[in-house]
Design an enzyme around this catalytic site. Structure first.
Site, PDB file in Angstrom:
ATOM      1  N   ARG A 165       0.829  -1.217   0.000  1.00 54.67           N
ATOM      2  CA  ARG A 165       0.000   0.000   0.000  1.00 54.67           C
ATOM      3  C   ARG A 165       0.861   1.264   0.000  1.00 54.67           C
ATOM      4  O   ARG A 165       0.551   2.244   0.699  1.00 54.67           O
ATOM      5  CB  ARG A 165      -0.920   0.026   1.232  1.00 54.67           C
ATOM      6  CG  ARG A 165      -1.955  -1.035   1.290  1.00 54.67           C
ATOM      7  CD  ARG A 165      -2.938  -0.999   0.139  1.00 54.67           C
ATOM      8  NE  ARG A 165      -3.772  -2.157   0.234  1.00 54.67           N
ATOM      9  CZ  ARG A 165      -3.417  -3.366  -0.248  1.00 54.67           C
ATOM     10  NH1 ARG A 165      -2.288  -3.511  -0.908  1.00 54.67           N
ATOM     11  NH2 ARG A 165      -4.200  -4.397  -0.100  1.00 54.67           N
ATOM     12  N   SER A 242     -10.705   0.093   3.811  1.00 53.92           N
ATOM     13  CA  SER A 242      -9.855  -0.004   5.016  1.00 53.92           C
ATOM     14  C   SER A 242      -9.270   1.355   5.339  1.00 53.92           C
ATOM     15  O   SER A 242      -8.641   1.971   4.481  1.00 53.92           O
ATOM     16  CB  SER A 242      -8.704  -0.975   4.773  1.00 53.92           C
ATOM     17  OG  SER A 242      -9.205  -2.230   4.440  1.00 53.92           O
ATOM     18  N   GLU A 339      -4.290   4.439   5.906  1.00 52.56           N
ATOM     19  CA  GLU A 339      -4.128   4.146   4.481  1.00 52.56           C
ATOM     20  C   GLU A 339      -4.760   5.302   3.679  1.00 52.56           C
ATOM     21  O   GLU A 339      -4.312   5.658   2.600  1.00 52.56           O
ATOM     22  CB  GLU A 339      -4.858   2.822   4.189  1.00 52.56           C
ATOM     23  CG  GLU A 339      -4.675   2.311   2.792  1.00 52.56           C
ATOM     24  CD  GLU A 339      -5.459   1.020   2.545  1.00 52.56           C
ATOM     25  OE1 GLU A 339      -5.261   0.030   3.283  1.00 52.56           O
ATOM     26  OE2 GLU A 339      -6.270   1.014   1.614  1.00 52.56           O
TER      27      GLU A 339
HETATM   28  C1  LIG Z   1     -15.504   0.277  -0.444  1.00 57.56           C
HETATM   29  C2  LIG Z   1     -14.022   0.470  -0.725  1.00 57.56           C
HETATM   30  C3  LIG Z   1     -13.204  -0.633  -0.872  1.00 57.56           C
HETATM   31  C4  LIG Z   1     -11.845  -0.482  -1.140  1.00 57.56           C
HETATM   32  N1  LIG Z   1     -11.061  -1.595  -1.292  1.00 57.56           N
HETATM   33  C5  LIG Z   1      -9.743  -1.475  -1.578  1.00 57.56           C
HETATM   34  C6  LIG Z   1      -8.933  -2.640  -1.776  1.00 57.56           C
HETATM   35  O1  LIG Z   1      -9.398  -3.768  -1.735  1.00 57.56           O
HETATM   36  N2  LIG Z   1      -7.619  -2.448  -2.046  1.00 57.56           N
HETATM   37  C7  LIG Z   1      -7.064  -1.207  -2.143  1.00 57.56           C
HETATM   38  O2  LIG Z   1      -5.847  -1.116  -2.397  1.00 57.56           O
HETATM   39  N3  LIG Z   1      -7.805  -0.093  -1.964  1.00 57.56           N
HETATM   40  C8  LIG Z   1      -9.120  -0.190  -1.690  1.00 57.56           C
HETATM   41  N4  LIG Z   1      -9.895   0.936  -1.501  1.00 57.56           N
HETATM   42  C9  LIG Z   1      -9.269   2.266  -1.578  1.00 57.56           C
HETATM   43  C10 LIG Z   1      -9.409   2.956  -2.972  1.00 57.56           C
HETATM   44  O3  LIG Z   1     -10.364   2.309  -3.735  1.00 57.56           O
HETATM   45  C11 LIG Z   1      -8.084   2.955  -3.734  1.00 57.56           C
HETATM   46  O4  LIG Z   1      -7.070   3.560  -2.978  1.00 57.56           O
HETATM   47  C12 LIG Z   1      -8.198   3.687  -5.078  1.00 57.56           C
HETATM   48  O5  LIG Z   1      -7.046   3.467  -5.843  1.00 57.56           O
HETATM   49  C13 LIG Z   1      -8.438   5.191  -4.908  1.00 57.56           C
HETATM   50  O6  LIG Z   1      -8.759   5.727  -6.183  1.00 57.56           O
HETATM   51  P1  LIG Z   1      -9.403   7.167  -6.326  1.00 57.56           P
HETATM   52  O7  LIG Z   1      -9.442   7.499  -7.770  1.00 57.56           O
HETATM   53  O8  LIG Z   1     -10.695   7.199  -5.609  1.00 57.56           O
HETATM   54  O9  LIG Z   1      -8.312   8.054  -5.593  1.00 57.56           O
HETATM   55  P2  LIG Z   1      -8.554   9.364  -4.705  1.00 57.56           P
HETATM   56  O10 LIG Z   1      -9.199   8.973  -3.431  1.00 57.56           O
HETATM   57  O11 LIG Z   1      -9.195  10.415  -5.516  1.00 57.56           O
HETATM   58  O12 LIG Z   1      -7.051   9.758  -4.409  1.00 57.56           O
HETATM   59  C14 LIG Z   1      -6.225   8.932  -3.599  1.00 57.56           C
HETATM   60  C15 LIG Z   1      -4.800   9.493  -3.610  1.00 57.56           C
HETATM   61  O13 LIG Z   1      -4.262   9.388  -4.929  1.00 57.56           O
HETATM   62  C16 LIG Z   1      -3.903  10.685  -5.429  1.00 57.56           C
HETATM   63  N5  LIG Z   1      -4.244  10.669  -6.854  1.00 57.56           N
HETATM   64  C17 LIG Z   1      -5.442  10.359  -7.416  1.00 57.56           C
HETATM   65  N6  LIG Z   1      -5.352  10.375  -8.760  1.00 57.56           N
HETATM   66  C18 LIG Z   1      -4.076  10.711  -9.052  1.00 57.56           C
HETATM   67  C19 LIG Z   1      -3.358  10.913 -10.273  1.00 57.56           C
HETATM   68  N7  LIG Z   1      -3.925  10.753 -11.480  1.00 57.56           N
HETATM   69  N8  LIG Z   1      -2.037  11.283 -10.201  1.00 57.56           N
HETATM   70  C20 LIG Z   1      -1.433  11.447  -9.006  1.00 57.56           C
HETATM   71  N9  LIG Z   1      -2.061  11.274  -7.820  1.00 57.56           N
HETATM   72  C21 LIG Z   1      -3.370  10.915  -7.851  1.00 57.56           C
HETATM   73  C22 LIG Z   1      -4.716  11.676  -4.608  1.00 57.56           C
HETATM   74  O14 LIG Z   1      -4.094  12.947  -4.559  1.00 57.56           O
HETATM   75  C23 LIG Z   1      -4.735  10.970  -3.248  1.00 57.56           C
HETATM   76  O15 LIG Z   1      -3.530  11.205  -2.560  1.00 57.56           O
HETATM   77  C24 LIG Z   1     -11.276   0.815  -1.239  1.00 57.56           C
HETATM   78  C25 LIG Z   1     -12.113   1.944  -1.099  1.00 57.56           C
HETATM   79  C26 LIG Z   1     -13.472   1.765  -0.853  1.00 57.56           C
HETATM   80  C27 LIG Z   1     -14.363   2.973  -0.737  1.00 57.56           C
END
Ligand SMILES: Cc1cc2nc3c(=O)[nH]c(=O)nc-3n(C[C@H](O)[C@H](O)[C@H](O)COP(=O)(O)OP(=O)(O)OC[C@H]3O[C@@H](n4cnc5c(N)ncnc54)[C@H](O)[C@@H]3O)c2cc1C
Length: 343
Positions: A165, A242, A339
């Site tokens: 992570r 998480s 996380e």
């Molecule tokens: C119900 C649920 C289940 C989940 N299960 C998992 C799981 O099983 N495994 C897991 O690893 N994660 C899990 N997650 C967490 C999440 O889905 C991941 O971390 C996902 O990759 C976040 O994507 P996002 O586009 O929503 O990022 P955001 O929440 O919009 O951003 C997250 C971070 O990434 C940065 N960021 C976003 N896009 C970019 C870009 N293009 N360039 C540079 N930085 C960027 C942001 O600035 C921030 O720091 C879960 C979340 C939820 C709500």
């Protein structure tokens, strides 16, 4: 380029926290990104990069410029005479849709990562992982925009410095590099990864599938069914999956802890001298599962998942997270690391 003022972010974060951003811009390409960054530079505004907001907790209104990544497009390149397929997806594509798109095209590998919310561009940030698989296993390269050097660069897998992570994007290069697209090396072979015990059990016992014959489609279906039964849907109950990482501690420390807590579950890591402890177990033992405090709480089935019951604020969630960290530290001497990114 369009920069909007005072934009409501409540639909752009999976905790459904009501908050706003002083400035907001949707980014569709490099030219749009450069214009938005010029705008921020002239006004000395801070910027944050936003994907689908499923790993972010806003604790206040954001005073800077939100760069909401919306770049779209998927390119597939097959190498002649090989099973390998390079899939290049733009950062704003939805991760789960990419997984289903690949599966439908007979391109395999991502099945275990089905239904992880969020965008493709955010997937490398914390090296998303689930059910025995992590993104780094497939990552070929990423294209990034370096905000300091003001240029587009490519980075290979090594340069991303992936860990559990974690990646260089979360550490040294935090908020410096905008991921524009991600290229994955996938396969047309139907080999599957069923190493994760709970997945194996589900395939064999619930789906009555023979492990030796399991197909990528069956792994995908199993992962989707398990996830839907275990995790709350953010559209119904605000959450970010998480909230904490599973702590990694030395084997020596683990032995000491186990002499005090013989039931402490332990999982291997990539190195022999460290082990991973399930944060969910620690929190459950500390009595957090299902606790509700005001408008926020801990999910009834998952002590790692913090939830917003509707009117909760980011600060309430942060306070809850801190109280959880303190109690685990007092009981086990283990520091839980968030996380989720807290803004
Ligand atoms: C119900 C649920 C289940 C989940 N299960 C998992 C799981 O099983 N495994 C897991 O690893 N994660 C899990 N997650 C967490 C999440 O889905 C991941 O971390 C996902 O990759 C976040 O994507 P996002 O586009 O929503 O990022 P955001 O929440 O919009 O951003 C997250 C971070 O990434 C940065 N960021 C976003 N896009 C970019 C870009 N293009 N360039 C540079 N930085 C960027 C942001 O600035 C921030 O720091 C879960 C979340 C939820 C709500």
């Amino acid at each position: 380029m369009s920069i909007q003022r005072n934009v409501d972010l409540s639909c752009f974060n999976s905790f459904n926290i009501s908050c706003s951003s002083s400035y907001y811009s949707e980014i569709y390409n490099v030219a749009g990104l450069e214009n938005a960054l010029d705008f921020a530079r002239q006004r000395k505004l801070e910027c944050i990069i936003l994907g689908a907001g499923s790993n972010i907790l806003f604790t206040c209104d954001y005073q800077g410029l939100v760069l909401h990544i919306k770049c779209l497009g998927i390119d597939i390149e097959s190498a002649d005479g090989s099973d390998k397929v390079l899939v290049k997806a733009a950062a704003g594509e939805n991760w789960h849709q990419l997984v289903t798109y690949c599966l439908a095209g007979g391109i395999h590998g991502l099945e275990n990562l089905a239904l992880i919310p969020g965008t493709v561009g955010a997937a490398p940030i914390q090296n998303i992982g689930a059910y025995g698989v992590e993104l780094e296993q497939f990552l070929h390269q990423v294209t990034v925009y370096d905000m300091q050097r003001q240029q587009v660069l490519t980075m290979n897998q090594d340069a991303c410095e992936f860990a559990y992570r974690d990646s260089v994007f979360k550490r040294e290069q935090r908020n410096q590099l905008v991921i524009l697209d991600v290229t994955l090396c996938l396969s047309r072979s139907t080999e599957t990864n069923t190493s994760y015990q709970a997945l194996q059990q589900f395939l064999e016992q619930t789906m009555a599938v023979e492990l030796a014959k399991v197909t990528p489609r069956q792994v995908f279906d199993a992962v989707c069914l398990i996830r839907r039964s275990k995790l709350p849907d953010p559209k119904q109950l605000g959450n970010a999956g998480s909230f904490f990482k599973n702590p990694i501690i030395s084997r020596q420390r683990c032995q000491l802890l186990r002499s005090q807590f013989p039931n402490l579950p332990v999982y291997p890591t990539a190195t022999t001298d460290e082990v991973k402890i399930p944060a969910g177990w620690l929190l459950e033992q500390a009595g957090w599962k299902g606790r509700k405090i005001g408008n926020v709480g801990v999910h009834q089935e998952q002590s790692l998942v913090l939830v917003n019951y509707g009117q909760g604020t980011g600060l309430e969630l942060l306070e809850l997270a801190r109280a959880m960290q303190e109690s685990v530290s007092a009981l086990y001497g283990i520091d839980l690391e968030a996380e989720v990114r807290v803004i």
